[in-house]
Design a protein around this motif. Sequence first.
Motif, PDB file in Angstrom:
ATOM      1  N   ARG A 105       0.842  -1.203   0.000  1.00  0.00           N
ATOM      2  CA  ARG A 105       0.000   0.000   0.000  1.00  0.00           C
ATOM      3  C   ARG A 105       0.873   1.248   0.000  1.00  0.00           C
ATOM      4  O   ARG A 105       1.942   1.268   0.613  1.00  0.00           O
ATOM      5  N   TYR A 106       0.423   2.271  -0.683  1.00  0.00           N
ATOM      6  CA  TYR A 106       1.212   3.504  -0.747  1.00  0.00           C
ATOM      7  C   TYR A 106       0.336   4.735  -0.501  1.00  0.00           C
ATOM      8  O   TYR A 106      -0.876   4.718  -0.740  1.00  0.00           O
ATOM      9  N   ASP A 107       0.978   5.783  -0.016  1.00  0.00           N
ATOM     10  CA  ASP A 107       0.373   7.112   0.000  1.00  0.00           C
ATOM     11  C   ASP A 107       0.909   7.946  -1.163  1.00  0.00           C
ATOM     12  O   ASP A 107       0.188   8.752  -1.734  1.00  0.00           O
ATOM     13  N   TYR A 108       2.194   7.722  -1.470  1.00  0.00           N
ATOM     14  CA  TYR A 108       2.817   8.323  -2.652  1.00  0.00           C
ATOM     15  C   TYR A 108       3.541   7.205  -3.404  1.00  0.00           C
ATOM     16  O   TYR A 108       4.183   6.358  -2.793  1.00  0.00           O
ATOM     17  N   LEU A 109       3.447   7.239  -4.728  1.00  0.00           N
ATOM     18  CA  LEU A 109       4.097   6.224  -5.553  1.00  0.00           C
ATOM     19  C   LEU A 109       4.995   6.914  -6.579  1.00  0.00           C
ATOM     20  O   LEU A 109       4.556   7.814  -7.303  1.00  0.00           O
ATOM     21  N   VAL A 110       6.258   6.483  -6.622  1.00  0.00           N
ATOM     22  CA  VAL A 110       7.216   7.021  -7.589  1.00  0.00           C
ATOM     23  C   VAL A 110       7.644   5.875  -8.508  1.00  0.00           C
ATOM     24  O   VAL A 110       8.235   4.893  -8.052  1.00  0.00           O
ATOM     25  N   ILE A 111       7.334   6.000  -9.798  1.00  0.00           N
ATOM     26  CA  ILE A 111       7.681   4.971 -10.779  1.00  0.00           C
ATOM     27  C   ILE A 111       8.974   5.392 -11.480  1.00  0.00           C
ATOM     28  O   ILE A 111       9.022   6.423 -12.142  1.00  0.00           O
ATOM     29  N   ALA A 112      10.012   4.587 -11.303  1.00  0.00           N
ATOM     30  CA  ALA A 112      11.324   4.899 -11.885  1.00  0.00           C
ATOM     31  C   ALA A 112      11.953   3.628 -12.452  1.00  0.00           C
ATOM     32  O   ALA A 112      13.101   3.295 -12.161  1.00  0.00           O
ATOM     33  N   VAL A 113      11.196   2.923 -13.273  1.00  0.00           N
ATOM     34  CA  VAL A 113      11.601   1.589 -13.717  1.00  0.00           C
ATOM     35  C   VAL A 113      12.506   1.596 -14.945  1.00  0.00           C
ATOM     36  O   VAL A 113      12.975   0.541 -15.377  1.00  0.00           O
ATOM     37  N   GLY A 114      12.760   2.773 -15.517  1.00  0.00           N
ATOM     38  CA  GLY A 114      13.612   2.796 -16.696  1.00  0.00           C
ATOM     39  C   GLY A 114      12.926   2.206 -17.910  1.00  0.00           C
ATOM     40  O   GLY A 114      11.700   2.038 -17.943  1.00  0.00           O
ATOM     41  N   VAL A 296       1.888  11.721 -12.706  1.00  0.00           N
ATOM     42  CA  VAL A 296       1.223  10.970 -13.763  1.00  0.00           C
ATOM     43  C   VAL A 296      -0.158  11.575 -14.016  1.00  0.00           C
ATOM     44  O   VAL A 296      -0.924  11.834 -13.073  1.00  0.00           O
ATOM     45  N   LYS A 297      -0.483  11.804 -15.261  1.00  0.00           N
ATOM     46  CA  LYS A 297      -1.740  12.451 -15.608  1.00  0.00           C
ATOM     47  C   LYS A 297      -2.939  11.664 -15.093  1.00  0.00           C
ATOM     48  O   LYS A 297      -3.049  10.466 -15.323  1.00  0.00           O
ATOM     49  N   GLY A 298      -3.815  12.362 -14.365  1.00  0.00           N
ATOM     50  CA  GLY A 298      -5.027  11.758 -13.837  1.00  0.00           C
ATOM     51  C   GLY A 298      -4.861  11.090 -12.494  1.00  0.00           C
ATOM     52  O   GLY A 298      -5.841  10.592 -11.935  1.00  0.00           O
ATOM     53  N   LEU A 299      -3.644  11.062 -11.954  1.00  0.00           N
ATOM     54  CA  LEU A 299      -3.385  10.412 -10.667  1.00  0.00           C
ATOM     55  C   LEU A 299      -2.680  11.407  -9.743  1.00  0.00           C
ATOM     56  O   LEU A 299      -1.584  11.867 -10.044  1.00  0.00           O
ATOM     57  N   LYS A 300      -3.300  11.681  -8.598  1.00  0.00           N
ATOM     58  CA  LYS A 300      -2.822  12.754  -7.728  1.00  0.00           C
ATOM     59  C   LYS A 300      -1.465  12.463  -7.097  1.00  0.00           C
ATOM     60  O   LYS A 300      -0.578  13.315  -7.092  1.00  0.00           O
ATOM     61  N   ASN A 301      -1.289  11.292  -6.525  1.00  0.00           N
ATOM     62  CA  ASN A 301      -0.079  11.002  -5.751  1.00  0.00           C
ATOM     63  C   ASN A 301       0.836   9.978  -6.407  1.00  0.00           C
ATOM     64  O   ASN A 301       1.567   9.246  -5.738  1.00  0.00           O
ATOM     65  N   ILE A 323      18.138  11.692 -12.302  1.00  0.00           N
ATOM     66  CA  ILE A 323      18.588  12.122 -10.974  1.00  0.00           C
ATOM     67  C   ILE A 323      17.875  13.399 -10.549  1.00  0.00           C
ATOM     68  O   ILE A 323      17.371  13.505  -9.419  1.00  0.00           O
ATOM     69  N   GLN A 324      17.831  14.366 -11.441  1.00  0.00           N
ATOM     70  CA  GLN A 324      17.165  15.626 -11.099  1.00  0.00           C
ATOM     71  C   GLN A 324      15.669  15.426 -10.890  1.00  0.00           C
ATOM     72  O   GLN A 324      15.063  16.045 -10.011  1.00  0.00           O
ATOM     73  N   GLY A 325      15.059  14.555 -11.681  1.00  0.00           N
ATOM     74  CA  GLY A 325      13.637  14.254 -11.498  1.00  0.00           C
ATOM     75  C   GLY A 325      13.366  13.596 -10.166  1.00  0.00           C
ATOM     76  O   GLY A 325      12.377  13.907  -9.487  1.00  0.00           O
ATOM     77  N   GLY A 326      14.231  12.664  -9.755  1.00  0.00           N
ATOM     78  CA  GLY A 326      14.055  12.000  -8.462  1.00  0.00           C
ATOM     79  C   GLY A 326      14.160  12.970  -7.303  1.00  0.00           C
ATOM     80  O   GLY A 326      13.351  12.921  -6.357  1.00  0.00           O
ATOM     81  N   LYS A 327      15.145  13.854  -7.354  1.00  0.00           N
ATOM     82  CA  LYS A 327      15.300  14.848  -6.292  1.00  0.00           C
ATOM     83  C   LYS A 327      14.111  15.810  -6.251  1.00  0.00           C
ATOM     84  O   LYS A 327      13.646  16.192  -5.177  1.00  0.00           O
ATOM     85  N   TYR A 328      13.629  16.172  -7.422  1.00  0.00           N
ATOM     86  CA  TYR A 328      12.494  17.104  -7.484  1.00  0.00           C
ATOM     87  C   TYR A 328      11.238  16.494  -6.867  1.00  0.00           C
ATOM     88  O   TYR A 328      10.549  17.141  -6.058  1.00  0.00           O
ATOM     89  N   VAL A 329      10.915  15.246  -7.232  1.00  0.00           N
ATOM     90  CA  VAL A 329       9.712  14.609  -6.699  1.00  0.00           C
ATOM     91  C   VAL A 329       9.799  14.449  -5.187  1.00  0.00           C
ATOM     92  O   VAL A 329       8.811  14.661  -4.458  1.00  0.00           O
ATOM     93  N   ALA A 330      10.980  14.094  -4.670  1.00  0.00           N
ATOM     94  CA  ALA A 330      11.155  13.994  -3.219  1.00  0.00           C
ATOM     95  C   ALA A 330      10.923  15.354  -2.554  1.00  0.00           C
ATOM     96  O   ALA A 330      10.272  15.441  -1.502  1.00  0.00           O
ATOM     97  N   LYS A 331      11.432  16.404  -3.151  1.00  0.00           N
ATOM     98  CA  LYS A 331      11.224  17.752  -2.625  1.00  0.00           C
ATOM     99  C   LYS A 331       9.749  18.121  -2.631  1.00  0.00           C
ATOM    100  O   LYS A 331       9.231  18.724  -1.671  1.00  0.00           O
ATOM    101  N   LEU A 332       9.049  17.726  -3.703  1.00  0.00           N
ATOM    102  CA  LEU A 332       7.621  18.026  -3.819  1.00  0.00           C
ATOM    103  C   LEU A 332       6.838  17.290  -2.733  1.00  0.00           C
ATOM    104  O   LEU A 332       5.923  17.865  -2.108  1.00  0.00           O
ATOM    105  N   ILE A 333       7.163  16.017  -2.491  1.00  0.00           N
ATOM    106  CA  ILE A 333       6.458  15.232  -1.461  1.00  0.00           C
ATOM    107  C   ILE A 333       6.665  15.860  -0.083  1.00  0.00           C
ATOM    108  O   ILE A 333       5.710  15.997   0.710  1.00  0.00           O
ATOM    109  N   LYS A 334       7.883  16.249   0.221  1.00  0.00           N
ATOM    110  CA  LYS A 334       8.159  16.886   1.516  1.00  0.00           C
ATOM    111  C   LYS A 334       7.406  18.205   1.635  1.00  0.00           C
ATOM    112  O   LYS A 334       6.889  18.539   2.718  1.00  0.00           O
ATOM    113  N   ALA A 335       7.337  18.960   0.550  1.00  0.00           N
ATOM    114  CA  ALA A 335       6.633  20.244   0.592  1.00  0.00           C
ATOM    115  C   ALA A 335       5.134  20.042   0.815  1.00  0.00           C
ATOM    116  O   ALA A 335       4.513  20.776   1.601  1.00  0.00           O
ATOM    117  N   GLU A 336       4.553  19.050   0.160  1.00  0.00           N
ATOM    118  CA  GLU A 336       3.122  18.811   0.318  1.00  0.00           C
ATOM    119  C   GLU A 336       2.783  18.385   1.737  1.00  0.00           C
ATOM    120  O   GLU A 336       1.673  18.675   2.228  1.00  0.00           O
TER     121      GLU A 336
END
Length: 476
Positions: A105-114, A296-301, A323-336
Amino acid sequence: MTTPTPVPAKRPHVVVVGGGFGGIAAVRKLKRADVDVTLIDRHTYNTFNPLLYQVATASLNPGDITWFLRAIRAKQSNVRFLKGTVTAMDHDTQTVHLEGGVEVRYDYLVIAVGVTTNFFGVPGAEEFAMPLYKRSQALAVRDKMFANLENAAINGQRRDLRIVVVGGGATGVETAGAFAELRNLDMPTTYPELDRKRVHITLVEMLPHVLGPFAPRLREYAKKSLIKRDVDLRLETAVKEVREDGVVIEREGKEEFLPAGIVVWASGVTAHSTLGDWNIPQGRGGRIETDEQRRVKGLKNVFAIGDVSLGPEQLPQLAQPAIQGGKYVAKLIKAEQKGRTVKAFRYRDKGTMATIGRASAVAEIKFMPKMTGFFAWIIWVGLHIVTLLGNRNRFATLTNLTAKYLTRNSHNAIVGETPPVIPVEPLVIEPLARDDDKRKRPATPREEWGKRAAELDQEYAKAQVSRGPSSGDDEP
């Protein structure tokens, strides 16, 4: 009456799928966040893909470029690792389903599967070509190369040997250059039974140049460097079919069959087919459609980063955007979590580079002039070593690359298991002829001059002896 103990609030659960550049960057950026993190990957290790070709060409150990994902807990206590393969996602219940019936189960999901190899529907490519996108694939290329060489060494070169590299991007150019240097510099010593001129490295590219994203001057330098290393360069050429024993290519409407023992496929990437079961919007190349915040379009978290992400802007499929995308999403989650907002993601291009071989590379780095040759190569080596995960990996890679590039008399290769070599006919091994390079090769002008000078000295000494002691007043 007793006072009830308050139940602590549950911390948000961030699930990161994929332990590549983007996934690791996101996890590490959440180190001090008030969240629990679960990192999921089908492997227990992270692979440093930019150096996979060095494993394929026997210069690095696979362990040099892989990093144990569970080691991330050494400096981060809010993360745990879970080995598993994602089979489906239910975003209504915010659940990730793994093989074996495991649910996360997740509250936030980050897809980084390459992404994975794209064969572009070329007949036989998926069956017979060898991609370079995983550690196991690099090892397969390396072991097949040595198997072919050993077979030719014992049975003789009944036919020319050839390795075909499909794709003139950075991976293709680096792979072809490394194979060519192994043939040119190592084989004369390690495989004296083989004729180097009958071992061919062919690079096939549809465009009229290699290294398409680079500046024209750098492309031309790379082309000349490959030709200097005797790489058979086939530009403006398409691969029409891959067979077990070679490839069919086409140029200007004319087809040609190139016999080859190995076909390395470095021609493109596409999204994994399993993404179709993840209930996410997909766009070009099967990649996940995201907005300007990597959401992801249509999905909030739910977020997607790295090569698998398809945002409003066109980003190169390299390590830095991930790398920059991963850092950005982490920053966004902390900000929210704190009720704050974050501006849209903005990629900062730091440049790109590629190497052709020993002391030869091209580099386009932000705020620096475009570079070629030795200095570009030094920067390439340094940056790749620094970017590796773990000090042990950095030290091992530095040691092996130093041994390869700076020790000219070392021809050691990092090898694995190859199948037994069976002679095609009864064979008697005779002793090798005495290997006296100075006797066999033509003398250089300096050596000829030295030899003639020594002969003149001997003639002069004999003349002096025959004349007897000088009286001091003889005519010259």
